[in-house]
Design a protein around this motif. Sequence first.
Motif, PDB file in Angstrom:
ATOM      1  N   VAL A   1       1.300 -15.077  24.716  1.00  0.00           N
ATOM      2  CA  VAL A   1       0.046 -14.563  25.261  1.00  0.00           C
ATOM      3  C   VAL A   1      -0.321 -13.279  24.525  1.00  0.00           C
ATOM      4  O   VAL A   1       0.505 -12.378  24.383  1.00  0.00           O
ATOM      5  N   MET A   2      -1.572 -13.217  24.055  1.00  0.00           N
ATOM      6  CA  MET A   2      -2.091 -12.014  23.438  1.00  0.00           C
ATOM      7  C   MET A   2      -3.359 -11.638  24.185  1.00  0.00           C
ATOM      8  O   MET A   2      -4.263 -12.463  24.349  1.00  0.00           O
ATOM      9  N   ARG A   3      -3.389 -10.397  24.673  1.00  0.00           N
ATOM     10  CA  ARG A   3      -4.574  -9.895  25.371  1.00  0.00           C
ATOM     11  C   ARG A   3      -5.230  -8.847  24.480  1.00  0.00           C
ATOM     12  O   ARG A   3      -4.548  -7.985  23.944  1.00  0.00           O
ATOM     13  N   ALA A   4      -6.550  -8.955  24.331  1.00  0.00           N
ATOM     14  CA  ALA A   4      -7.299  -8.031  23.484  1.00  0.00           C
ATOM     15  C   ALA A   4      -8.361  -7.331  24.315  1.00  0.00           C
ATOM     16  O   ALA A   4      -9.076  -7.959  25.096  1.00  0.00           O
ATOM     17  N   GLU A   5      -8.449  -6.031  24.116  1.00  0.00           N
ATOM     18  CA  GLU A   5      -9.423  -5.222  24.836  1.00  0.00           C
ATOM     19  C   GLU A   5     -10.745  -5.238  24.067  1.00  0.00           C
ATOM     20  O   GLU A   5     -10.842  -4.701  22.968  1.00  0.00           O
ATOM     21  N   LEU A   6     -11.763  -5.887  24.641  1.00  0.00           N
ATOM     22  CA  LEU A   6     -13.073  -6.011  24.002  1.00  0.00           C
ATOM     23  C   LEU A   6     -14.173  -5.734  25.025  1.00  0.00           C
ATOM     24  O   LEU A   6     -14.970  -6.618  25.359  1.00  0.00           O
ATOM     25  N   PRO A   7     -14.246  -4.521  25.550  1.00  0.00           N
ATOM     26  CA  PRO A   7     -15.230  -4.241  26.596  1.00  0.00           C
ATOM     27  C   PRO A   7     -16.660  -4.313  26.082  1.00  0.00           C
ATOM     28  O   PRO A   7     -16.942  -3.971  24.937  1.00  0.00           O
ATOM     29  N   GLY A   8     -17.545  -4.795  26.935  1.00  0.00           N
ATOM     30  CA  GLY A   8     -18.963  -4.827  26.620  1.00  0.00           C
ATOM     31  C   GLY A   8     -19.385  -5.891  25.637  1.00  0.00           C
ATOM     32  O   GLY A   8     -20.511  -5.865  25.150  1.00  0.00           O
ATOM     33  N   MET A   9     -18.511  -6.823  25.337  1.00  0.00           N
ATOM     34  CA  MET A   9     -18.842  -7.899  24.397  1.00  0.00           C
ATOM     35  C   MET A   9     -19.347  -9.112  25.171  1.00  0.00           C
ATOM     36  O   MET A   9     -19.037  -9.294  26.337  1.00  0.00           O
ATOM     37  N   SER A  10     -20.075  -9.952  24.472  1.00  0.00           N
ATOM     38  CA  SER A  10     -20.449 -11.262  24.998  1.00  0.00           C
ATOM     39  C   SER A  10     -19.502 -12.272  24.379  1.00  0.00           C
ATOM     40  O   SER A  10     -19.112 -12.108  23.215  1.00  0.00           O
TER      41      SER A  10
ATOM     42  N   ILE B   1     -17.552 -13.165  20.019  1.00  0.00           N
ATOM     43  CA  ILE B   1     -16.108 -13.167  19.776  1.00  0.00           C
ATOM     44  C   ILE B   1     -15.714 -14.476  19.116  1.00  0.00           C
ATOM     45  O   ILE B   1     -16.163 -15.543  19.518  1.00  0.00           O
ATOM     46  N   ASP B   2     -14.855 -14.381  18.097  1.00  0.00           N
ATOM     47  CA  ASP B   2     -14.347 -15.572  17.406  1.00  0.00           C
ATOM     48  C   ASP B   2     -12.828 -15.493  17.380  1.00  0.00           C
ATOM     49  O   ASP B   2     -12.268 -14.456  17.029  1.00  0.00           O
ATOM     50  N   VAL B   3     -12.179 -16.578  17.771  1.00  0.00           N
ATOM     51  CA  VAL B   3     -10.721 -16.672  17.760  1.00  0.00           C
ATOM     52  C   VAL B   3     -10.339 -17.854  16.886  1.00  0.00           C
ATOM     53  O   VAL B   3     -10.866 -18.952  17.075  1.00  0.00           O
TER      54      VAL B   3
ATOM     55  N   ARG C   1     -20.158  -5.996  17.725  1.00  0.00           N
ATOM     56  CA  ARG C   1     -21.116  -5.436  18.674  1.00  0.00           C
ATOM     57  C   ARG C   1     -22.280  -4.893  17.856  1.00  0.00           C
ATOM     58  O   ARG C   1     -22.095  -4.060  16.976  1.00  0.00           O
ATOM     59  N   THR C   2     -23.469  -5.412  18.138  1.00  0.00           N
ATOM     60  CA  THR C   2     -24.643  -4.969  17.390  1.00  0.00           C
ATOM     61  C   THR C   2     -25.354  -3.860  18.152  1.00  0.00           C
ATOM     62  O   THR C   2     -25.386  -3.841  19.387  1.00  0.00           O
ATOM     63  N   GLU C   3     -25.898  -2.951  17.384  1.00  0.00           N
ATOM     64  CA  GLU C   3     -26.573  -1.791  17.959  1.00  0.00           C
ATOM     65  C   GLU C   3     -27.996  -2.159  18.347  1.00  0.00           C
ATOM     66  O   GLU C   3     -28.702  -2.816  17.582  1.00  0.00           O
ATOM     67  N   LYS C   4     -28.398  -1.752  19.542  1.00  0.00           N
ATOM     68  CA  LYS C   4     -29.767  -2.005  19.983  1.00  0.00           C
ATOM     69  C   LYS C   4     -30.691  -1.029  19.263  1.00  0.00           C
ATOM     70  O   LYS C   4     -30.331   0.101  18.987  1.00  0.00           O
ATOM     71  N   ASP C   5     -31.885  -1.490  18.991  1.00  0.00           N
ATOM     72  CA  ASP C   5     -32.844  -0.688  18.250  1.00  0.00           C
ATOM     73  C   ASP C   5     -33.611   0.226  19.208  1.00  0.00           C
ATOM     74  O   ASP C   5     -34.757  -0.058  19.569  1.00  0.00           O
ATOM     75  N   VAL C   6     -32.963   1.297  19.634  1.00  0.00           N
ATOM     76  CA  VAL C   6     -33.599   2.296  20.490  1.00  0.00           C
ATOM     77  C   VAL C   6     -33.212   3.680  19.978  1.00  0.00           C
ATOM     78  O   VAL C   6     -32.174   3.855  19.344  1.00  0.00           O
ATOM     79  N   THR C   7     -34.041   4.660  20.266  1.00  0.00           N
ATOM     80  CA  THR C   7     -33.737   6.033  19.872  1.00  0.00           C
ATOM     81  C   THR C   7     -32.765   6.611  20.885  1.00  0.00           C
ATOM     82  O   THR C   7     -32.990   6.545  22.091  1.00  0.00           O
ATOM     83  N   LYS C   8     -31.683   7.173  20.372  1.00  0.00           N
ATOM     84  CA  LYS C   8     -30.643   7.711  21.248  1.00  0.00           C
ATOM     85  C   LYS C   8     -30.501   9.214  21.025  1.00  0.00           C
ATOM     86  O   LYS C   8     -30.567   9.683  19.895  1.00  0.00           O
ATOM     87  N   ASN C   9     -30.274   9.940  22.106  1.00  0.00           N
ATOM     88  CA  ASN C   9     -29.965  11.361  21.988  1.00  0.00           C
ATOM     89  C   ASN C   9     -28.496  11.555  21.668  1.00  0.00           C
ATOM     90  O   ASN C   9     -28.124  12.499  20.982  1.00  0.00           O
TER      91      ASN C   9
END
Length: 140
Positions: free
Chosen positions: A49-58, A62-64, A77-85
């Motif tokens: 068993v291998m567990r991988a931490e991938l928070p916030g992914m869809s 993910i490819d295994v 994880r792709t960056e959303k096109d918004v202006t960030k502070n």
Amino acid sequence: MNALARKQRFAFPEMSDWFETLPARFAMPTMSELYTVRIEDYIEDDRYVMRAELPGMSPEDIDVFITDGVLTVQAERTEKDVTKNHSEIRYGAMSRSVSLPAGADEDDVRAEYTNGMLTVSVGLGAKKTEAKHVEIRHGD
């Protein structure tokens, strides 16, 4: 001789080593360090068993796959096109590969993604072969 004299200036010899490595202590991590998938692995109920931490992914991101006894997890994880502070979120591709243990059955693989954790299990039921003796030829 010069290095010896320099080290003698400090009451604690290890302090000079600490100061010499000071710039490296505050260096920015490399891209490969930033985008490495953190894992844990263990054997449970005749499965690797291998567990991988991938928070916030869809799951679609993910490819295994397994190639030549190596289990690889890739995600992006792709960056959303918004202006960030301000942003501390990691974007981009990340991957991790581990060698499967002896006896791993590459046809018996299961993967599940729940609450940011990917769990991949591989059966260890592959037939174990007996030791094969190899004839040694005597060269003249």
